[in-house]
Write a protein that holds these residues in place. Structure first.
Motif, short mmCIF file in Angstrom:
data_model
loop_
_atom_site.label_atom_id
_atom_site.label_comp_id
_atom_site.label_asym_id
_atom_site.label_seq_id
_atom_site.Cartn_x
_atom_site.Cartn_y
_atom_site.Cartn_z
N TYR A 131 0.82 -1.21 0.00
CA TYR A 131 0.00 0.00 0.00
C TYR A 131 0.85 1.27 0.00
O TYR A 131 0.61 2.19 -0.79
N GLU A 132 1.87 1.32 0.87
CA GLU A 132 2.66 2.54 0.98
C GLU A 132 3.49 2.81 -0.28
O GLU A 132 3.43 3.90 -0.85
N ALA A 170 1.41 3.81 -3.60
CA ALA A 170 0.35 4.81 -3.45
C ALA A 170 0.17 5.65 -4.71
O ALA A 170 -0.95 6.08 -5.03
N THR A 171 1.24 5.88 -5.45
CA THR A 171 1.15 6.74 -6.65
C THR A 171 1.23 5.92 -7.94
O THR A 171 1.50 6.47 -9.01
N LEU A 189 -7.33 4.92 -5.49
CA LEU A 189 -6.32 4.22 -4.69
C LEU A 189 -6.99 3.14 -3.85
O LEU A 189 -7.88 3.43 -3.05
N ARG A 220 -5.88 0.23 2.16
CA ARG A 220 -4.93 -0.75 2.70
C ARG A 220 -5.62 -2.09 2.96
O ARG A 220 -5.03 -3.16 2.77
#
Length: 729
Positions: A288-289, A292-293, A301, A304
């Protein structure tokens, strides 16, 4: 003579039976009759282990073992590798070598250098690979690999998620129908979480024919990837072997790679015509982190806690314009609040075409009613909103009980019926999309009539094509059952069936009532009749008793079962109405019984439940059944005791009261203290017939109560919906 087995490899009695090609009981008899039979080298008294090398030597001396190599003799040595990946890697490399046997002799190990994860093996693994190649010259390359792969999957069934082949075939056909093109239009199929390749194999059969039918035109490309390098390697070999034959090199191209699909996609530039995928469920650490983009999140998006929505958008990003994806997802993806924004994005863009609710047991986890999501990438030049979203509620498509009951542990899914219903609904959506000429999306509240000769149960599943605007509310809940009302025709059909069965039960109950009510019970017990306890009967040899045992961890399976599966019955199952939730394979059940670790019933035995809260006794008519703890199997000497008479006496409530221990809140029944009338055998049979009719009366009465409750519910729903005749404006 074949190479000697590793002296450190051990086998069970069941494995010895498979090696020798005999039943498990025969091995137990050899062990009792022959002093020269090898002594155990490990295990327990109930499940001993024997050295494979000693067993082979003994079987050879007794003339019970072929000198030609045997796959059954080879498998225990694969198991002796211990580690799942070590076993799987050796099988994959062996398969890569075997793939060359379809057209020429096997080459050196480096011929398998294309395998995901490489071919680095230990000496023990290399030895097994060589032996597998040797065996394949007798048994065939494909059969040898399929045997090893099947045993590996059975051994690690709880660690590996496999899509059942009927569901994989259904997903491939749904993808074809949703595309709207010709079969020849499909050039590339991708599975970004391919496991051992089941979905890709179904795709090959859908778009390139079976391995025995040459593909026409350009070969189909099968692309796969999996984070588990061992499974990726097995998938690659499986697909290659399935497409090869001596007549041709391959019916399709195969490119399977190992890698983390979401974090580092091994096929970043692929644009497939079809994506089929059964992604991992509830995978919290999906990136997820760091992602993110990522450019793949066109529709929002993924939260999580919603990794499945990340897989959904990944599948869309790998589709060619107009391509179709079919994903198997948990039902929560359709309704969880965290994912509503992404779901709304998929709806607005028109890429989400259908959601199909499957019945529980269709695929692991078997207790969950999974969903199929059908998505279609926009065609070149813009969006393609279609006619709305097809919602199919097929969660109730299960096998009809036979005679009012369904054998516990058997496959609950009626796959042909499920296939017909889902395919019919998708075909109707395709017809609506083809014929629609600018009208507003419409709801499909009726279904085509079933073809002549079809049973009523062949009707399509309840479904509706719901306008996107109707789904874009605050929740964006795509659960089919929330939007697809039960059709009046379906409800009436169900009521008609229930009334028919209810009428049959009432007829049976009337006959049994007439018989049982005619019984005149005397006001006093006959003098000198007396009783005898089960303990006394055991000591006299009129009875034998075996106590049920809890199966070992990891042996009991759930979900779909083969026809020869053996159900496992526990006290909890009895309390739940007698339907078992677990089963064993026939070989595992026989092996456990021969080793003394399982208790299997036989027809005509009397089963007694020793737990006070579930106390009961019945004559076993659905043998074999594995009995759990607190259940007992009593076998009567037919020259002394009638089983129906015995079961009727034992189950008397007064018997349970006097034989109960009452030592705790979970009171148990001391089966040895249960009492049986002293009667001559002819008189026992007369009493036994009365008990048999009383049992049938009880069964019919319970089923009538269940069906009666369904009738009340169905009529209440229909009347509350205003469907009484003459109640229309």
């Amino acid at each position: 003579m074949p190479p000697s087995a590793d002296p450190t490899v051990s086998v069970t009695l069941a494995e010895i039976a498979r090696i020798a090609g005999v039943g498990r009981a025969a091995v137990s008899n050899w062990r009792r009759r022959h002093d020269s039979f090898p002594a155990p080298v490990g295990g327990t008294d109930t499940s001993p282990q024997f050295a494979l090398s000693q067993v082979e030597e003994w079987l050879r001396r007794q003339g019970k073992l072929d000198e030609v190599g045997s796959r059954e003799r080879l498998w225990p040595e694969f198991e002796a590798l211990g580690d799942r990946d070590a076993m799987g890697r050796a099988i994959a490399v062996a398969g890569a070598r075997l793939a060359r046997l379809t057209d020429k002799e096997a080459g050196p190990d480096d011929s398998a250098g294309w395998l995901p994860g490489g071919t680095d093996l230990s000496d023990a693994q290399r030895s097994l690979v060589e032996r597998a190649v040797g065996l394949a010259k007798k048994h065939g390359a494909r059969d040898t690999f399929d045997f090893l792969l099947g045993r590996w999957l059975d051994t690690h069934v709880r660690q590996i998620n496999v899509t059942p082949s009927p569901l994989a075939a259904l997903m491939a056909e749904v993808a074809e129908l949703s595309r709207g093109g010709e079969a020849g239009d499909v050039g590339t199929v991708l599975d970004p979480a391919c496991g051992t390749g089941g979905l890709l194999l179904a795709a090959a059969r859908q778009w390139a024919g079976t391995a025995d039918v040459p593909a026409s035109g350009a070969p189909l490309r099968l692309l796969g990837q999996d984070v588990d390098a061992t499974q990726a390697a097995l998938a690659a070999v499986r697909l290659l072997l399935a497409g090869r034959s001596p007549e041709r090199e391959s019916a399709w191209g195969v490119d399977v790679r190992a890698g983390n699909t979401l974090r580092a996609d091994p096929h970043p530039d692929v644009r497939a015509d079809v994506v089929l995928c059964n992604p991992p469920f509830n995978e919290r650490d999906w990136g997820y982190e760091e992602l993110a983009t990522d450019a793949r999140w066109t529709y929002g998006l993924p939260p999580r806690t919603e990794p499945e929505l990340a897989w959904t958008q990944h599948a869309l990003s790998r589709l060619a314009p107009g391509g179709t994806a079919v994903l198997l997802l948990p039902p929560g993806v359709a309704s969880r609040r965290a994912g509503r924004r992404v779901r709304a994005g998929l709806l607005r863009s028109g890429v989400l075409r259908a959601v199909v609710a499957l019945p529980p047991g269709s695929a692991p986890p078997h207790s969950v009613a999974l969903h199929l999501w059908v998505l279609r990438a926009p065609a070149e030049g813009g969006t393609d909103a279609g006619a709305g979203v097809l919602l199919v509620d097929a969660a109730d498509v299960q096998q009809e009980p036979s005679g009012g009951t369904q054998r516990a542990g058997r496959a609950a899914i009626d796959w042909p019926l499920l296939h017909r219903r889902v395919v019919s609904a998708v075909q109707e959506l395709r017809t609506i999309q083809t014929t629609q000429t600018g009208q507003a999306p419409q709801t499909a509240q009726t279904t085509p009539a079933a073809p002549a000769g079809n049973a009523d149960g062949d009707r399509p599943a309840d479904h509706a094509v719901v306008p996107v605007i109707d789904l874009l509310d605050e929740e964006v809940d795509l659960t089919p059952a929330r939007h697809v009302p039960k059709k009046a025709t379906s409800a009436n059909l169900g009521l008609r069936r229930s009334w028919n069965r209810f009428g049959t039960l009432l007829h049976e109950l009337r006959d049994l009532t007439a018989t049982l009510s005619a019984l005149e019970l005397s006001g006093e017990e006959p003098a000198g009749q007396g009783t005898v306890t089960v303990g006394d009967l055991l000591r006299a040899g009129a009875l034998t008793m075996r106590a049920g045992q809890q199966p070992a961890d990891g042996v009991v399976r759930t979900g779909d079962a083969p026809d020869d599966a053996v159900r496992v019955l526990t006290v909890a199952d009895v309390l739940a109405g007698g339907r078992s939730s677990g089963w064993l394979t026939a070989p595992d059940a026989s092996a456990g019984e021969n080793a003394g670790g399982l208790t299997l019933t036989a027809p005509g035995e009397v089963v007694v439940v020793g737990a006070h809260r579930a106390f009961g006794a019945w004559v076993e008519t659905d043998a074999p059944t594995v009995l759990g703890s607190q259940l007992y199997a009593l076998r009567a000497d037919p020259a002394l005791l009638d089983p129906w008479f015995l079961a009727g006496c034992l189950r008397a409530p007064a018997n349970a009261r006097q034989a109960g221990t009452h030592a705790s809140t979970s009171s148990r029944i001391d089966v040895r203290r249960l009492q049986v009338l002293r009667l001559p055998l002819d008189e026992q049979r007369r009493y036994g017939e009365a008990f048999r009719r009383l049992t049938a009366f009880e069964r019919s009465l319970r089923e009538a109560g269940t069906i009666g409750g369904k009738l009340v519910d169905g009529l209440t729903d229909g009347i509350a919906a205003g469907r009484l005749p003459g109640n229309r404006p």
